[in-house]
Design an enzyme around this catalytic site. Structure first.
Site, PDB file in Angstrom:
ATOM      1  N   HIS A  81       0.666  -1.131   0.023  1.00 55.02           N
ATOM      2  CA  HIS A  81      -0.153  -0.453  -0.115  1.00 55.02           C
ATOM      3  C   HIS A  81       0.964   1.371   0.011  1.00 55.02           C
ATOM      4  O   HIS A  81       0.727   2.216  -1.048  1.00 55.02           O
ATOM      5  CB  HIS A  81      -0.838  -0.072   1.186  1.00 55.02           C
ATOM      6  CG  HIS A  81      -1.632  -1.008   1.528  1.00 55.02           C
ATOM      7  ND1 HIS A  81      -2.346  -1.384   2.580  1.00 55.02           N
ATOM      8  CD2 HIS A  81      -2.830  -2.323  -0.012  1.00 55.02           C
ATOM      9  CE1 HIS A  81      -3.062  -3.138   2.174  1.00 55.02           C
ATOM     10  NE2 HIS A  81      -3.194  -3.497   1.086  1.00 55.02           N
ATOM     11  N   HIS A 237      -9.701  -2.475  -4.025  1.00 52.52           N
ATOM     12  CA  HIS A 237      -8.551  -3.336  -3.308  1.00 52.52           C
ATOM     13  C   HIS A 237      -8.035  -4.329  -3.901  1.00 52.52           C
ATOM     14  O   HIS A 237      -6.581  -3.319  -3.656  1.00 52.52           O
ATOM     15  CB  HIS A 237      -8.625  -3.719  -1.837  1.00 52.52           C
ATOM     16  CG  HIS A 237      -7.731  -3.052  -0.670  1.00 52.52           C
ATOM     17  ND1 HIS A 237      -7.095  -2.743  -0.567  1.00 52.52           N
ATOM     18  CD2 HIS A 237      -7.129  -4.273  -0.897  1.00 52.52           C
ATOM     19  CE1 HIS A 237      -6.048  -2.541  -0.228  1.00 52.52           C
ATOM     20  NE2 HIS A 237      -6.195  -3.739  -0.110  1.00 52.52           N
ATOM     21  N   ASP A 241      -3.866  -2.916  -4.841  1.00 50.24           N
ATOM     22  CA  ASP A 241      -2.985  -4.279  -3.795  1.00 50.24           C
ATOM     23  C   ASP A 241      -1.781  -4.666  -6.120  1.00 50.24           C
ATOM     24  O   ASP A 241      -0.807  -4.635  -5.779  1.00 50.24           O
ATOM     25  CB  ASP A 241      -2.815  -5.622  -3.986  1.00 50.24           C
ATOM     26  CG  ASP A 241      -3.513  -5.363  -2.757  1.00 50.24           C
ATOM     27  OD1 ASP A 241      -2.957  -4.354  -2.089  1.00 50.24           O
ATOM     28  OD2 ASP A 241      -4.351  -6.533  -1.787  1.00 50.24           O
ATOM     29  N   HIS A 264      -0.907 -11.134  -4.941  1.00 50.28           N
ATOM     30  CA  HIS A 264       0.367 -10.685  -4.923  1.00 50.28           C
ATOM     31  C   HIS A 264       1.345 -11.400  -5.728  1.00 50.28           C
ATOM     32  O   HIS A 264       2.295 -11.511  -6.127  1.00 50.28           O
ATOM     33  CB  HIS A 264       0.689 -10.897  -3.448  1.00 50.28           C
ATOM     34  CG  HIS A 264      -0.359  -9.532  -2.652  1.00 50.28           C
ATOM     35  ND1 HIS A 264       0.035  -8.652  -3.285  1.00 50.28           N
ATOM     36  CD2 HIS A 264      -0.867  -9.797  -1.703  1.00 50.28           C
ATOM     37  CE1 HIS A 264      -0.935  -8.013  -2.169  1.00 50.28           C
ATOM     38  NE2 HIS A 264      -1.341  -8.319  -1.031  1.00 50.28           N
TER      39      HIS A 264
HETATM   40 ZN   LIG Z   1      -3.788  -4.831  -0.007  1.00 44.30          ZN
END
Ligand SMILES: [Zn+2]
Length: 304
Positions: A81, A237, A241, A264
């Site tokens: 973030h 969100h 990311d 991720h």
């Molecule tokens: Zn996040």
């Protein structure tokens, strides 16, 4: 030819305080102006320790719940973030001094970091950073999850999430990722988690700082939070990311990223794939036009 961007740092030191998502403990962060070509460097403010970790894809050591950078001995967790805030404000060179191994979770979004940076302001440095233009389709696939980068005349994303939850069976969004649009549509979207997962993590001593104050928390049928910032805050969100994860490359991307059920691990794999196509400062347009190629990488790890 790509439009070059001037390298930037912040005008003055910025102190940010918050709690670590996993430790639940108070964390102090000091952002410090840096000279050109420093990159983004994490350093402890504990005199007993003496190390620095450069933000780079090679230094990503864990992507299981958040992105962790490491030098083989030391680690800095949950950088994504902050990295999204740094990239969106155009900062290329910065020292990040920290008294913990975990970047504070703040409100679960990147908004507090952006607000702190904009309050102080940025200054131009010598030198430029050149965006990476996606010249050919690139993708990473893991079962029914995928992340694709396509040529486009701007940075944009199409993202879909699907969870076994009545409110998250399908959320999808396409956004132009100009600075203005990221600030308006993405930067304040908070991380999200399922109450049952949070309870299981806390039983293992993890996510001790996690609460509806810094996350959208889902029960089996609804939200714990009274108010959402966007009706589709969770998928937004995921876009945040993605921006933060790709920011670890250190160069902006010009291309359309299409993601389904990614996370991720796949973001970092795609970043590595994009970097592998860069020769020198720019991909050879001549070469890629004459000899189009497609790349596919299978991922063995399950990702969330
Ligand atoms: Zn996040």
């Amino acid at each position: 030819m790509n439009k070059e961007m001037t390298r930037k740092t912040i005008k003055n030191d910025i102190v940010v305080k918050g709690i670590g998502l996993h430790s639940g403990k108070q964390v102090h962060l000091r952002l410090i102006p840096a000279g050109e070509n420093t990159g983004i460097v994490f350093i402890p403010n504990n005199k007993k320790k003496n190390f620095s970790i450069q933000s780079s894809l090679e230094n990503v050591v864990d992507t299981s719940n958040a992105v962790t950078l490491g030098d083989g001995v030391n680690t800095i967790q949950t950088v994504e973030h902050l990295m999204a805030a740094i990239a969106t404000t155009g900062i290329t060179d910065l020292l990040v001094e920290i008294d913990s191994i975990e970047i504070p979770i703040m409100d679960g979004s990147a908004l507090p970091f952006v607000q702190a940076i904009e309050q102080t302001g940025t200054i131009d440095l010598n030198g430029i950073v050149e965006p990476i233009t996606i010249q050919n389709p690139l993708w990473v696939v893991d079962g029914d999850k995928y992340l694709v980068a396509l040529p486009a005349n701007e940075f944009k994303a199409t993202y879909s999430i699907h969870f076994d939850h009545p409110l998250l069976r399908g959320q999808s969004i396409t956004l132009s990722l100009s600075k203005e649009n990221i600030l308006k549509e993405v930067i304040s979207a908070r991380t999200f988690g399922f109450l049952k997962d949070v309870e299981a993590l806390q039983a293992r001593g993890l996510a001790l700082g996690g609460s509806p104050d810094n996350a959208v928390v889902l029960t089996d049928t609804g939200y714990v939070n009274q108010d959402l910032r966007f009706e589709d805050e969770c998928v937004r969100h995921k876009v945040l990311d993605l921006i933060g994860d790709l920011a670890i490359m250190g160069r902006p991307v010009k291309g359309h990223i299409i993601a389904s059920k990614a996370g991720h691990t796949m973001d970092i794999s795609l970043g590595k794939l994009i970097m592998s196509t860069v020769t020198g400062n720019e991909i050879s347009k001549f070469k890629s036009r004459r000899f189009p190629f497609f790349q596919k990488r299978e991922l063995s790890r399950n990702i969330n």
